[in-house]
Design an enzyme around this catalytic site. Structure first.
Site, PDB file in Angstrom:
ATOM      1  N   GLU A 167      11.862   2.547  -4.037  1.00 53.89           N
ATOM      2  CA  GLU A 167      11.534   3.859  -3.482  1.00 53.89           C
ATOM      3  C   GLU A 167      12.305   4.124  -2.201  1.00 53.89           C
ATOM      4  O   GLU A 167      12.657   5.276  -1.906  1.00 53.89           O
ATOM      5  CB  GLU A 167      10.018   3.943  -3.248  1.00 53.89           C
ATOM      6  CG  GLU A 167       9.248   3.976  -4.563  1.00 53.89           C
ATOM      7  CD  GLU A 167       7.799   3.562  -4.441  1.00 53.89           C
ATOM      8  OE1 GLU A 167       7.116   3.538  -5.480  1.00 53.89           O
ATOM      9  OE2 GLU A 167       7.344   3.234  -3.319  1.00 53.89           O
ATOM     10  N   GLY A 226       1.318  -2.819  -6.387  1.00 55.64           N
ATOM     11  CA  GLY A 226       1.272  -1.526  -5.727  1.00 55.64           C
ATOM     12  C   GLY A 226      -0.119  -0.939  -5.719  1.00 55.64           C
ATOM     13  O   GLY A 226      -0.987  -1.349  -4.956  1.00 55.64           O
ATOM     14  N   GLY A 227      -0.364   0.036  -6.578  1.00 55.71           N
ATOM     15  CA  GLY A 227      -1.618   0.777  -6.580  1.00 55.71           C
ATOM     16  C   GLY A 227      -2.856  -0.075  -6.736  1.00 55.71           C
ATOM     17  O   GLY A 227      -3.923   0.257  -6.196  1.00 55.71           O
ATOM     18  N   GLY A 281       4.493   2.028 -11.186  1.00 57.25           N
ATOM     19  CA  GLY A 281       3.556   3.146 -11.210  1.00 57.25           C
ATOM     20  C   GLY A 281       3.475   3.903 -12.514  1.00 57.25           C
ATOM     21  O   GLY A 281       2.840   4.954 -12.584  1.00 57.25           O
ATOM     22  N   TRP A 287       0.806  -1.224   0.000  1.00 56.20           N
ATOM     23  CA  TRP A 287       0.000   0.000   0.000  1.00 56.20           C
ATOM     24  C   TRP A 287       0.837   1.270   0.000  1.00 56.20           C
ATOM     25  O   TRP A 287       0.311   2.354  -0.189  1.00 56.20           O
ATOM     26  CB  TRP A 287      -0.943  -0.009   1.211  1.00 56.20           C
ATOM     27  CG  TRP A 287      -2.215  -0.748   0.948  1.00 56.20           C
ATOM     28  CD1 TRP A 287      -2.424  -1.710   0.001  1.00 56.20           C
ATOM     29  CD2 TRP A 287      -3.457  -0.579   1.627  1.00 56.20           C
ATOM     30  NE1 TRP A 287      -3.711  -2.162   0.057  1.00 56.20           N
ATOM     31  CE2 TRP A 287      -4.374  -1.483   1.044  1.00 56.20           C
ATOM     32  CE3 TRP A 287      -3.878   0.232   2.675  1.00 56.20           C
ATOM     33  CZ2 TRP A 287      -5.699  -1.585   1.481  1.00 56.20           C
ATOM     34  CZ3 TRP A 287      -5.193   0.124   3.101  1.00 56.20           C
ATOM     35  CH2 TRP A 287      -6.101  -0.765   2.514  1.00 56.20           C
ATOM     36  N   LYS A 288       2.123   1.150   0.266  1.00 59.00           N
ATOM     37  CA  LYS A 288       3.006   2.320   0.318  1.00 59.00           C
ATOM     38  C   LYS A 288       2.436   3.347   1.317  1.00 59.00           C
ATOM     39  O   LYS A 288       1.851   2.951   2.320  1.00 59.00           O
ATOM     40  CB  LYS A 288       3.222   2.895  -1.080  1.00 59.00           C
ATOM     41  CG  LYS A 288       3.708   1.820  -2.067  1.00 59.00           C
ATOM     42  CD  LYS A 288       4.069   2.371  -3.421  1.00 59.00           C
ATOM     43  CE  LYS A 288       4.495   1.239  -4.337  1.00 59.00           C
ATOM     44  NZ  LYS A 288       4.953   1.733  -5.662  1.00 59.00           N
ATOM     45  N   SER A 301       3.525  -2.125 -12.186  1.00 54.15           N
ATOM     46  CA  SER A 301       2.319  -1.887 -12.982  1.00 54.15           C
ATOM     47  C   SER A 301       1.518  -3.167 -13.228  1.00 54.15           C
ATOM     48  O   SER A 301       0.992  -3.395 -14.322  1.00 54.15           O
ATOM     49  CB  SER A 301       2.675  -1.208 -14.313  1.00 54.15           C
ATOM     50  OG  SER A 301       3.195   0.094 -14.086  1.00 54.15           O
TER      51      SER A 301
END
Length: 256
Positions: free
Chosen positions: A101, A235-236, A175, A13-14, A214
């Protein structure tokens, strides 16, 4: 996907998610169910502020909860940091280390990533070590050199297939919506597999290798069909239950 290796789907979820997001975690937990949950492992790594509550929400679910980073030390004067022991104390079972990151935004070296991984193993957490090349490194034909260096320097000698997962995340794909070709992914994962076997012998054949960058419900099945891809790091698309569960359902094709 190698049949003898149990797949792993992990969501990162970052720096996203508040208490209002707990409904999404609950929905994901409810969606991770048999018969597919008996064949694959599923993990969600929310921000540390939600870690303890999330583990409670998932108490009766196969969905595991982990953290996005840890310090290399057990405790001390390190304001704002969280140790692997603290993650385990909140009933977290996994931790991500070496994400690009963290490497970029916090100038984390391979040596520091290795120290964090060692701390996580000491705390009996399953450790996901991330490696991957930047766009410039890729353009200069350095992808395999970067993977070789990061893998060797970031992975502890005490790593084993039961406790350590390697995630290949090309930095340029995170991303951006850009995804490497199946041939590119296959080349990278085959190289990582060879390096693990050279270092860890037969156990190197058993490490789970995840692809990240992605990932979506639209491309998950194709990625999982690539040799030596034993799961996905998302990720997203892990922030919303509907998106994450669409990726989860893509694993069904591997057992059809």
């Amino acid at each position: 996907m190698t049949d003898r290796i149990r797949p792993l789907l992990a969501g990162n979820w970052k720096m996203n998610g508040t208490r209002a997001s707990l409904d999404q975690i609950k929905a994901i937990a409810e969606g991770v169910k048999a018969p597919l949950s008996e064949k694959i492992d599923t993990l969600l790594c929310p921000p540390a502020t939600l870690l303890y509550v999330a583990t409670a929400l998932c108490d009766d679910s196969p969905l595991a909860i982990g953290a996005q980073d840890c310090h290399s030390l057990v405790s001390g004067a390190h304001t704002g940091d969280i140790s692997a022991a603290m993650i385990a104390d909140c009933f977290g079972t996994h931790v991500i280390v070496g994400h690009s990151e963290r490497r970029r935004n916090h100038a984390e070296s391979d040596a520091l990533v290795r120290a964090k991984a060692e701390a996580a193993l000491t705390a009996e957490l399953t450790t996901i070590i991330c490696i991957g090349e930047t766009a410039d490194e890729r353009d200069q034909g350095q992808t395999l050199d970067v993977l070789k260096r990061q893998l060797a320097a970031s992975t502890p000698d005490g790593a084993a297939s039961e406790t350590t997962v390697i995630a290949y995340e090309p930095v340029w794909a995170i991303g951006t919506g850009k995804v490497p070709t199946s041939a590119d992914v296959e080349e990278a994962h085959a190289f990582i597999r060879r390096e693990l076997v050279a270092r860890f012998g037969g156990d190197g054949e058993k490490f789970r290798l995840l692809y990240g960058g992605s990932v979506s419900g639209a491309n998950a099945a194709d990625l999982l069909a690539v040799a030596n891809v034993n799961g996905l790091l998302v990720g997203g698309q892990s922030l919303k239950a509907a998106d994450f569960l669409a990726i989860y359902s893509a694993f069904e094709r591997q057992f059809a």
